[in-house]
Design a protein around this motif. Structure first.
Motif, PDB file in Angstrom:
ATOM      1  N   SER A 685      66.092 -13.371  38.506  1.00  0.00           N
ATOM      2  CA  SER A 685      65.827 -12.430  37.423  1.00  0.00           C
ATOM      3  C   SER A 685      65.696 -11.033  38.010  1.00  0.00           C
ATOM      4  O   SER A 685      65.229 -10.862  39.137  1.00  0.00           O
ATOM      5  CB  SER A 685      64.552 -12.811  36.660  1.00  0.00           C
ATOM      6  N   VAL A 686      66.126 -10.042  37.220  1.00  0.00           N
ATOM      7  CA  VAL A 686      66.060  -8.647  37.618  1.00  0.00           C
ATOM      8  C   VAL A 686      65.525  -7.843  36.439  1.00  0.00           C
ATOM      9  O   VAL A 686      65.985  -8.011  35.299  1.00  0.00           O
ATOM     10  CB  VAL A 686      67.439  -8.104  38.046  1.00  0.00           C
ATOM     11  N   PHE A 687      64.530  -6.955  36.708  1.00  0.00           N
ATOM     12  CA  PHE A 687      63.931  -6.134  35.671  1.00  0.00           C
ATOM     13  C   PHE A 687      64.011  -4.669  36.109  1.00  0.00           C
ATOM     14  O   PHE A 687      63.556  -4.312  37.200  1.00  0.00           O
ATOM     15  CB  PHE A 687      62.468  -6.518  35.428  1.00  0.00           C
ATOM     16  N   LEU A 688      64.587  -3.832  35.253  1.00  0.00           N
ATOM     17  CA  LEU A 688      64.715  -2.412  35.527  1.00  0.00           C
ATOM     18  C   LEU A 688      63.979  -1.639  34.430  1.00  0.00           C
ATOM     19  O   LEU A 688      64.279  -1.810  33.243  1.00  0.00           O
ATOM     20  CB  LEU A 688      66.188  -1.999  35.575  1.00  0.00           C
ATOM     21  N   THR A 689      63.021  -0.785  34.831  1.00  0.00           N
ATOM     22  CA  THR A 689      62.188  -0.070  33.865  1.00  0.00           C
ATOM     23  C   THR A 689      62.172   1.412  34.203  1.00  0.00           C
ATOM     24  O   THR A 689      61.974   1.795  35.363  1.00  0.00           O
ATOM     25  CB  THR A 689      60.747  -0.613  33.878  1.00  0.00           C
ATOM     26  N   TYR A 690      62.381   2.222  33.171  1.00  0.00           N
ATOM     27  CA  TYR A 690      62.277   3.678  33.314  1.00  0.00           C
ATOM     28  C   TYR A 690      61.207   4.176  32.348  1.00  0.00           C
ATOM     29  O   TYR A 690      61.206   3.821  31.165  1.00  0.00           O
ATOM     30  CB  TYR A 690      63.602   4.359  33.008  1.00  0.00           C
ATOM     31  N   LEU A 691      60.276   4.997  32.857  1.00  0.00           N
ATOM     32  CA  LEU A 691      59.172   5.496  32.051  1.00  0.00           C
ATOM     33  C   LEU A 691      59.069   7.007  32.236  1.00  0.00           C
ATOM     34  O   LEU A 691      59.039   7.496  33.367  1.00  0.00           O
ATOM     35  CB  LEU A 691      57.853   4.829  32.460  1.00  0.00           C
ATOM     36  N   ARG A 692      58.998   7.709  31.117  1.00  0.00           N
ATOM     37  CA  ARG A 692      58.826   9.163  31.151  1.00  0.00           C
ATOM     38  C   ARG A 692      57.686   9.537  30.220  1.00  0.00           C
ATOM     39  O   ARG A 692      57.621   9.055  29.077  1.00  0.00           O
ATOM     40  CB  ARG A 692      60.102   9.886  30.729  1.00  0.00           C
ATOM     41  N   THR A 693      56.784  10.385  30.724  1.00  0.00           N
ATOM     42  CA  THR A 693      55.653  10.855  29.932  1.00  0.00           C
ATOM     43  C   THR A 693      55.657  12.371  29.934  1.00  0.00           C
ATOM     44  O   THR A 693      55.647  13.000  31.002  1.00  0.00           O
ATOM     45  CB  THR A 693      54.323  10.330  30.504  1.00  0.00           C
ATOM     46  N   ASP A 694      55.673  12.965  28.729  1.00  0.00           N
ATOM     47  CA  ASP A 694      55.626  14.418  28.566  1.00  0.00           C
ATOM     48  C   ASP A 694      54.323  14.796  27.877  1.00  0.00           C
ATOM     49  O   ASP A 694      53.934  14.173  26.874  1.00  0.00           O
ATOM     50  CB  ASP A 694      56.804  14.909  27.722  1.00  0.00           C
ATOM     51  N   GLN A 695      53.672  15.819  28.406  1.00  0.00           N
ATOM     52  CA  GLN A 695      52.432  16.298  27.809  1.00  0.00           C
ATOM     53  C   GLN A 695      52.569  17.793  27.502  1.00  0.00           C
ATOM     54  O   GLN A 695      52.933  18.585  28.373  1.00  0.00           O
ATOM     55  CB  GLN A 695      51.242  16.055  28.745  1.00  0.00           C
ATOM     56  N   PHE A 696      52.238  18.141  26.247  1.00  0.00           N
ATOM     57  CA  PHE A 696      52.351  19.516  25.784  1.00  0.00           C
ATOM     58  C   PHE A 696      50.947  20.029  25.462  1.00  0.00           C
ATOM     59  O   PHE A 696      50.223  19.433  24.654  1.00  0.00           O
ATOM     60  CB  PHE A 696      53.232  19.601  24.538  1.00  0.00           C
ATOM     61  N   THR A 697      50.569  21.131  26.104  1.00  0.00           N
ATOM     62  CA  THR A 697      49.274  21.758  25.864  1.00  0.00           C
ATOM     63  C   THR A 697      49.485  23.246  25.611  1.00  0.00           C
ATOM     64  O   THR A 697      50.609  23.757  25.689  1.00  0.00           O
ATOM     65  CB  THR A 697      48.331  21.563  27.058  1.00  0.00           C
ATOM     66  N   THR A 710      62.533  -4.631  39.862  1.00  0.00           N
ATOM     67  CA  THR A 710      61.887  -5.851  40.331  1.00  0.00           C
ATOM     68  C   THR A 710      62.902  -6.990  40.328  1.00  0.00           C
ATOM     69  O   THR A 710      63.620  -7.188  39.331  1.00  0.00           O
ATOM     70  CB  THR A 710      60.698  -6.236  39.432  1.00  0.00           C
ATOM     71  N   GLY A 711      62.977  -7.715  41.449  1.00  0.00           N
ATOM     72  CA  GLY A 711      63.863  -8.863  41.562  1.00  0.00           C
ATOM     73  C   GLY A 711      63.122 -10.094  42.025  1.00  0.00           C
ATOM     74  O   GLY A 711      62.221 -10.008  42.865  1.00  0.00           O
ATOM     75  N   ARG A 712      63.464 -11.226  41.445  1.00  0.00           N
ATOM     76  CA  ARG A 712      62.843 -12.499  41.809  1.00  0.00           C
ATOM     77  C   ARG A 712      63.937 -13.538  42.049  1.00  0.00           C
ATOM     78  O   ARG A 712      64.889 -13.638  41.275  1.00  0.00           O
ATOM     79  CB  ARG A 712      61.901 -12.986  40.690  1.00  0.00           C
ATOM     80  N   TRP A 713      63.754 -14.315  43.124  1.00  0.00           N
ATOM     81  CA  TRP A 713      64.739 -15.332  43.472  1.00  0.00           C
ATOM     82  C   TRP A 713      64.005 -16.586  43.938  1.00  0.00           C
ATOM     83  O   TRP A 713      63.365 -16.579  44.990  1.00  0.00           O
ATOM     84  CB  TRP A 713      65.663 -14.810  44.572  1.00  0.00           C
ATOM     85  N   ASN A 714      64.083 -17.643  43.146  1.00  0.00           N
ATOM     86  CA  ASN A 714      63.547 -18.947  43.541  1.00  0.00           C
ATOM     87  C   ASN A 714      64.625 -19.650  44.352  1.00  0.00           C
ATOM     88  O   ASN A 714      65.471 -20.370  43.814  1.00  0.00           O
ATOM     89  CB  ASN A 714      63.170 -19.774  42.317  1.00  0.00           C
ATOM     90  N   ILE A 715      64.603 -19.424  45.664  1.00  0.00           N
ATOM     91  CA  ILE A 715      65.669 -19.922  46.529  1.00  0.00           C
ATOM     92  C   ILE A 715      65.749 -21.443  46.469  1.00  0.00           C
ATOM     93  O   ILE A 715      66.832 -22.024  46.398  1.00  0.00           O
ATOM     94  CB  ILE A 715      65.442 -19.431  47.968  1.00  0.00           C
ATOM     95  N   SER A 716      64.586 -22.081  46.505  1.00  0.00           N
ATOM     96  CA  SER A 716      64.527 -23.540  46.390  1.00  0.00           C
ATOM     97  C   SER A 716      63.154 -23.901  45.859  1.00  0.00           C
ATOM     98  O   SER A 716      62.337 -23.022  45.559  1.00  0.00           O
ATOM     99  CB  SER A 716      64.788 -24.207  47.746  1.00  0.00           C
ATOM    100  N   ARG A 717      62.888 -25.172  45.738  1.00  0.00           N
ATOM    101  CA  ARG A 717      61.575 -25.600  45.269  1.00  0.00           C
ATOM    102  C   ARG A 717      60.489 -25.271  46.284  1.00  0.00           C
ATOM    103  O   ARG A 717      59.305 -25.324  45.975  1.00  0.00           O
ATOM    104  CB  ARG A 717      61.569 -27.098  44.999  1.00  0.00           C
TER     105      ARG A 717
END
Length: 747
Positions: A685-697, A710-717
């Motif tokens: 499984s592969v998970f790709l996440t992009y997060l952007r936070t903008d703050q206006f004052t 993030t990558g996960r590989w269950n090579i064997s038991r």
């Protein structure tokens, strides 16, 4: 220096040999043992973080290897044994501003136990041994040796009481000269339980514990007796159920105190009575513009009588936001006792990984003595003092001053140059006070504690539509030799009725009070009353309405009162749409500072399946909080909302987008998150996440961006591989790169 280098080299070589031995044991175990008897988990993790902050490069690296091997074997139906081997090798380094620090920590821990069990008995004996090696580039290597042995026996004959016996020994020493750790603890426990007429349960436990701390010059003997009795029964076809419980506990402690070197003087600890805390602005403490403390605000942190009182008090300065509002800790002394030193044990600042000696630099204390036999006093006298910083081996401030005596001793945090946000503070966990060994009479202290508790409950159902539940608890706690007695009682009544098949009503009333013969501890009372109405008129509609009132009193004076009313409903208007709505209004009156707080909060949440491949979430919240009167009136309005969609592109790929919005008093925050979940096979499984936070004052706009893979590989038991990499760019342009990998082998 040469000797120090040789010691470090010896520890390094020894640690490598330990790691090799662990690996060999793992291979031998896997060859000779069957898979049913052997469980093995070996992991290797690498973590790399680097970036820039304030124009300087910062990097951290760590490499961790661990092994946990467990071998279980049944020799016969009655006899079995277990062998376990645990080990860890942790090497880390950090660099910043041209300096580099390295550290390593390794331990090996073999363990074994043997169990003999039958139908009416059980016998378990075993032990473990642990060697830990710690070293850093800024200090000498440290080796700590620990061992633990035990034997436990249980006997359950027919028609007779059940008996149990336990004997345990734990010891720990280090290799320092002189030793900073040399401690042994032996504990013996005997217990018996018996059921009388299947309704009365009786139990008794006796514990004898001896602790010999040679390094601290202290030997402690503790004996405790604990007895319990409980009764439960039902009457009139179980329309009335009653239960009753009684508990009595007696604890006697004897401490033999050997003179020890404290601040360069041979001294012994003294008995302390109660510990109090107070963030205060005292004119004699630090700043001219401070005002005397409110004598009603001292908080009792420990009601015990001992040579070492434990608690958890944050050592804050400026009260987080209030200038010159700093923390104080006070303890009660035996009148006439002349003391010279205080040891204040602390824990580190949240998220700070530096040595405690570096975290404690810049903290300044002031010492005061109070002659009045009441903690609520303003006539504190300043005593000139000096302090030495804590270390990883001795994590306490040692504060020395000229010999002084009185009823109370107060330690005040005058300043902390490292406390910048009001949250990065040290925390005090224990306090000890010492006197010169030649002063006073005898170095033996005996204390006692007697606790009794009575509790009872009644559940009645006079009619099918009404259930009444009443409970009461009363406890009394007496201490020797101070003669202190504390009483606590709680009682409650709950009535649940169904006046109509579509309406359920629940009323609750609960009251609690505490009293003490100690003039430092005023009586406190708390009362809670609530009424809840709930209904489910339709299978797709549920609603409830609740109103409550809370009151607190101290010394017979009302301190605060809170009234609130709330409404909640859950609705399913369409087949694929669920909606929740909540609204709460409250008013709180603080009669100490004459302030009133009014609050209104609402929240609407919905989730829907828009198409077979597309689902959505929506939420909106609105809140108003207004404070009138008191020292800091304020008014705040907050709006919060979010929208999220998840689309199933295929059975291997999901795409998610989420947008968050917050507006509060001229500050606006917008968050965007986009995520791809790729699961091509059952093992990867592969998970790709992009997060952007903008703050206006009102002063400008800032933004933060981060990307995580993030990558996960269950090579064997038997084998798993996980890897996470991330990149973050802060609002000020600072960047952080991190990579974390773990390889785990299990059998």
């Amino acid at each position: 220096m040469a000797a120090t280098r040789r010691r470090r080299r010896h520890a390094y070589v020894l640690g490598r040999r330990i790691a090799a031995a662990l690996a060999m044991c793992a291979m031998i175990g896997s060859v000779r043992a069957s898979a049913e008897d052997l469980n093995l988990l070996a992991t290797s993790s690498a973590n790399v973080n680097s970036g820039t902050a304030g124009g300087q490069s910062i990097s951290q690296r760590s490499f961790i290897q661990s092994l946990d091997m467990n071998y279980n074997r049944s020799v016969s139906p009655l006899l079995s044994y277990r062998l376990r081997l645990r080990g860890l090798d942790d090497e880390s380094s950090s660099s910043s501003a041209g300096s580099r620090t390295t550290s390593s920590s390794r331990f090996v821990e073999p363990e074994a136990d043997l169990t003999l069990s039958g139908l009416r008995y059980s016998l378990d004996a075993g032990g473990r041994f642990r060697e830990t090696f710690n070293s850093t580039s800024q200090s000498s290597p440290l080796r700590v040796t620990e061992d633990h042995e035990f034997i436990r026996a249980f006997f359950t004959p027919d028609l007779l009481p059940e008996f149990n016996f336990q004997l345990e020994r734990t010891a720990a020493t280090d290799d320092q000269t002189p030793r900073g750790l040399d401690r042994e603890e032996i504990r013996a426990i005997f217990g018996a339980t018996y059921t009388l007429a299947q309704k009365v349960n009786l139990a008794y436990t006796f514990t004898n514990q001896t602790t010999d701390d040679t390094a601290a010059g202290r030997k402690q003997d503790q004996r405790s007796h604990v007895g319990t009795a409980s009764y439960a029964d039902g009457f009139w076809r179980d329309r009335i159920a009653v239960n009753a419980n009684y508990l009595i506990t007696r604890l006697d402690t004897t401490e033999r105190l050997s003179p020890t070197a404290v601040g360069g003087v041979v001294a012994v600890p003294v008995v302390l009575n109660n510990a109090f805390s107070l963030p205060e602005r005292d004119a004699t403490v630090a700043a001219v513009n401070k005002t005397p403390p409110d004598p009603t605000t001292y908080q009792n942190q420990s009601t015990g009588t001992s040579t070492a009182l434990t608690f958890s008090v944050p050592l804050t300065v400026n009260g987080g936001t209030t200038q010159n509002l700093n923390q104080s800790i006070a303890v009660g002394l035996t009148p006439g006792t002349s003391v010279t030193t205080v040891r204040l044990t602390v824990t580190g600042r949240a998220g700070d990984l530096r040595d405690i000696s570096l975290q404690a630099a810049g903290v300044v204390f002031q010492v005061f003595v109070g002659a009045v036999p009441l903690i609520n006093q303003t006539a504190w006298t300043l005593v000139p003092s000096s302090a030495t910083l804590p270390t990883s081996l001795n994590p306490f401030f040692e504060i020395s001053f000229a010999a002084t005596s009185g009823n109370f001793l107060k330690i005040h945090v005058a300043s902390d140059s490292q406390q910048l946000t009001g949250l990065d503070f040290l925390t005090a966990t224990q306090i000890e006070v010492f006197r010169p060994a030649a002063a006073g009479a005898g170095n033996r202290v005996t204390t006692g504690n007697l606790l009794q508790l009575v509790a009872g409950g009644l559940v009645a159902q006079p009619i099918e539509a009404l259930t009444l539940n009443g409970n009461a608890t009363y406890s009394t706690n007496s201490q020797d030799p101070s003669g202190r007695r504390d009483d606590t009682a709680t009682y409650s009544v709950i009535a649940t009725g169904t006046p109509h098949r579509l309406l359920t009503a629940t009323g609750v009333y609960q009251a609690t009070f505490t009293t003490s013969n100690d003039p430092q501890t005023p009586r406190t009372d708390a009362r809670i009353a609530s009424l809840t109405l709930s209904s489910t008129p339709l299978p797709t509609l549920t609603a409830s309405l609740i109103g409550s009132r809370n009151e607190d009193e101290t010394g017979g004076v009302l301190q605060d009162r809170t009234d609130s009313i709330g409404f909640n409903t859950a609705l399913k208007p369409y087949r694929n749409l669920n909606v929740d709505f909540t609204a709460t209004g409250s008013q709180s009156d603080n009669f100490v500072d004459d302030s009133r707080t009014r609050a209104l909060t609402t929240a609407l949440n919905a989730n829907a399946t828009l198409t077979p491949r597309l689902t959505g979430l929506f939420g909106y919240g609105f809140g108003v909080n207004e404070v009138t009167g008191g020292p800091t009136p304020s008014s705040t309005t907050t709006n919060v909302g979010f929208l999220s969609f998840t689309y199933t592109v295929s059975r291997f790929l999901n795409a998610t987008g989420r947008w968050d919005f917050t507006a509060s008093e001229g500050t606006y925050t917008v968050g965007q998150q986009y995520r791809l979940d790729l699961i091509p096979t059952l093992k990867t499984s592969v998970f790709l996440t992009y997060l952007r936070t903008d703050q206006f004052t009102g002063t400008g706009t800032t933004n933060t961006n981060s990307l995580t893979l993030t990558g996960r590989w269950n090579i064997s038991r038997y084998l798993d591989l996980n890897m996470t990499g991330s990149f973050t760019r802060g609002a000020t342009g600072d960047t952080v790169y991190s990579l974390f990998t773990t390889l785990a082998f299990r059998l």
